[in-house]
Design a protein around this motif. Structure first.
Motif, short mmCIF file in Angstrom:
data_model
loop_
_atom_site.label_atom_id
_atom_site.label_comp_id
_atom_site.label_asym_id
_atom_site.label_seq_id
_atom_site.Cartn_x
_atom_site.Cartn_y
_atom_site.Cartn_z
N ALA A 104 0.82 -1.22 0.00
CA ALA A 104 0.00 0.00 0.00
C ALA A 104 0.85 1.27 0.00
O ALA A 104 0.31 2.37 -0.09
CB ALA A 104 -0.92 -0.01 1.22
N CYS A 105 2.18 1.11 0.12
CA CYS A 105 3.07 2.27 0.20
C CYS A 105 2.96 3.11 -1.08
O CYS A 105 3.02 2.58 -2.20
CB CYS A 105 4.50 1.78 0.40
N VAL A 106 2.80 4.41 -0.90
CA VAL A 106 2.61 5.31 -2.06
C VAL A 106 3.83 5.25 -3.00
O VAL A 106 3.69 5.30 -4.22
CB VAL A 106 2.39 6.77 -1.56
N LEU A 107 4.99 5.08 -2.41
CA LEU A 107 6.21 5.01 -3.22
C LEU A 107 6.16 3.84 -4.21
O LEU A 107 6.79 3.89 -5.28
CB LEU A 107 7.41 4.88 -2.28
N SER A 108 5.41 2.81 -3.86
CA SER A 108 5.39 1.61 -4.73
C SER A 108 4.58 1.84 -6.00
O SER A 108 4.56 0.98 -6.88
CB SER A 108 4.85 0.41 -3.96
N ILE A 109 3.92 3.00 -6.13
CA ILE A 109 3.16 3.25 -7.37
C ILE A 109 4.13 3.31 -8.56
O ILE A 109 3.87 2.73 -9.61
CB ILE A 109 2.33 4.56 -7.26
N ASN A 110 5.24 4.02 -8.38
CA ASN A 110 6.18 4.09 -9.51
C ASN A 110 7.63 3.86 -9.10
O ASN A 110 8.55 4.21 -9.82
CB ASN A 110 6.05 5.45 -10.23
#
Ligand SMILES: Cc1cc2nc3c(=O)[nH]c(=O)nc-3n(C[C@H](O)[C@H](O)[C@H](O)COP(=O)(O)OP(=O)(O)OC[C@H]3O[C@@H](n4cnc5c(N)ncnc54)[C@H](O)[C@@H]3O)c2cc1C
Ligand code: SF4
Length: 480
Positions: A104-110
């Motif tokens: 769910a970490c936002v950094l994992s989006i890109n």
């Protein structure tokens, strides 16, 4: 947010594992604890998001951006205080959790997610080393008593919460040692048992009483216990295994995974097993049926016992290696998981159904299998079909059934209390975690079905909130 450009400058770096050839020779933990400086650097990658989806993804709502920031700034004690506010067993989740927060970490989006689980582990181990994790007995006792039946993570989280607010807690466990699946199920190469003992020592010093070797509902009446305590929490887990009732199931050499893993755990702890009862993989061709975590633990254990070869088969198709479109961020995706046990060898096969076991002189020798595929019916439900002319056999001397768990065991405790169950056979409760019997609460796998350690902790904490409210009329304990 410690370093506004941290996530741009620092790449995700996971902890290291001991080399395969070395770790296969023993049962010690495979992960190597990383140096604090590396954890501080990794913590700097956290962007302190306005809406921290990591905390949303974490079933116990860990204060992840806050403790990442403190770690980066070297304020480890403050970081630890935040960690212990939400998690009763961070040294366990830091080792075992599949880290729903990282998906769910936002950094994992890109980019790659922050190493949240490993930061958690570094933090709690730092805290133990620094002597910050020490007994803190409640200032006064309430005069109320609670019996906790079952000592897995759900029971233990409930124990810690209720003891903190001053209730007298007695834990009843049928095994000879405390810990539930953490003790007898999960192998030492994932979790060394001294880690559980270290925490138990603290709770014992805080006044919690642990009584082992007592199966409530069998060795001691549950109804009698209800009379002796002001409240009871059932945290007995979900242990009825799913079987594979096909031709040849009665052959020797076919076992439930838990029978194998529990025995292996006991042997690792130095308990001897008689030749007659021994389930050992040495020089055997091992087939593990079931592609989940339990199956993976069997694979790692069989390799350590010296299996000649290990094959793990799974009915479902091979999951995708990246997040499928229908499971977008921040959801926890069903993707291919390669555990440390898989890195150690063996073969994994997907879309395989077992039709029968073939034996010689009463001992299993082969599995007769067929490849399968799944098609959607008119209502979109997947239907399994055998692939024509795809039958084949796998040689086996030892077969381990790791097909999941159906529901809690009914015999003994649940039969005696005659509690209402839900449609899946788990103990039914209201939103307040109270079962159909007054003053009897339920938490963990016994309540929600076989799940994860972090979910068990979350349930134990929630049950403690409602038990405290039931006993005192109000509570300061958080719901999670
Ligand atoms: C092999 C295996 C590996 C796993 N690996 C992971 C992992 O890596 N990460 C993860 O997050 N999750 C993992 N899980 C899932 C996780 O371990 C469970 O979800 C979790 O332990 C459930 O906790 P619990 O407290 O509800 O029950 P349990 O841990 O099952 O504990 C229940 C306890 O209650 C006791 N008990 C039952 N009935 C009675 C009675 N009548 N009287 C007295 N005592 C009783 C049992 O002996 C047991 O000790 C794994 C599960 C298995 C089986
Ligand atoms: S979602 Fe990721 S980057 Fe954002 S606060 Fe949480 S850990 Fe930090």
């Amino acid at each position: 947010m410690g370093d506004v450009k941290g996530f741009l400058k620092v790449k995700r770096k996971k902890s290291e594992y001991r080399p395969v050839c070395e770790r296969l020779k023993d049962c010690s933990e495979v992960a190597v604890l990383r140096p604090d400086e590396q954890s501080e650097e990794q913590a700097s990658r956290c962007m302190d998001c306005g809406t921290p989806f990591c905390s949303w993804g974490c079933p116990i709502g860990n204060y992840i951006p806050e403790w990442n920031d403190f770690m980066f700034r070297k304020h480890w004690e403050k970081a630890y205080q935040l960690l212990e506010a939400t998690n009763n067993l961070p040294e366990i989740t830091g080792r075992l959790c599949p880290a729903l927060c990282e998906y769910a970490c936002v950094l994992s989006i890109n980019d790659d997610a922050v190493t949240i689980r490993e930061n958690e582990l570094a933090l709690i181990e730092h805290a133990f080393k620094a002597g910050w994790v020490r007994p803190k007995s409640p200032k006064k006792r309430t005069g109320k008593s609670v019996a906790i039946i079952g000592s897995g993570p759900a029971g233990l989280a409930c124990v810690d919460q209720l003891n903190k607010v001053g209730h007298k807690i007695v834990v009843f466990e049928r095994d000879d040692k405390i810990g539930g699946i953490l003790r007898y199920g999960i192998p030492d190469f994932k979790l060394e048992k001294k880690i559980i003992d270290r925490r138990l020592d603290i709770w014992k010093k805080e006044g919690v009483e642990f009584r082992t070797g007592l199966n409530i509902g069998t060795d001691y009446s549950a109804k009698k216990l209800l009379k002796e305590f002001d409240a009871v929490c059932l945290a007995g887990g979900s242990r009825a295994p799913r079987d594979l009732n096909i031709e040849g199931r009665q052959l020797k050499g076919i076992y439930f995974a838990m029978d194998y893993l529990i025995q292996a755990n006991r042997r690792t702890s130095g308990i001897e097993v008689s030749e007659r009862d021994l389930i050992d993989a040495k020089d055997k061709r091992v087939v593990v049926i079931g592609g989940g975590d339990t199956g993976a633990d069997c694979v790692g254990t069989a390799h350590r016992q010296g299996a000649s070869c290990v094959v793990q088969i799974e009915l479902l198709p091979k999951p995708s290696e990246s997040r499928p479109l229908e499971q977008p961020w921040p959801k926890y995706p069903l993707i291919l998981k390669t555990s440390t046990s898989h890195e150690e060898g063996g073969e994994r096969l997907w879309s395989i159904s077992t039709n029968k076991f073939i034996g010689e002189n009463g001992q299993v020798k082969k599995l007769s299998c067929v490849r399968v595929e799944f098609e959607k019916d008119t209502r979109g439900k997947p239907v399994m079909k055998e692939v024509k002319a795809s039958e084949f056999e796998i040689e086996a001397d030892l077969v381990l059934l790791a097909l999941g768990f159906l529901h809690p065991e009914k015999k003994g405790l649940l039969e005696e209390l005659a509690l209402e169950l839900d449609s899946r056979g788990n103990v039914k409760t209201g939103a307040d975690f109270m079962t159909s019997a007054k003053k009897v609460f339920a938490a963990g796998d016994m309540h929600r079905g076989q799940s994860l350690v972090v979910n068990a902790i979350s349930e134990g904490r929630a049950a403690a909130h409602y038990i405290d409210k039931f006993l005192i009329g109000q509570t300061n304990l958080p719901i999670i």
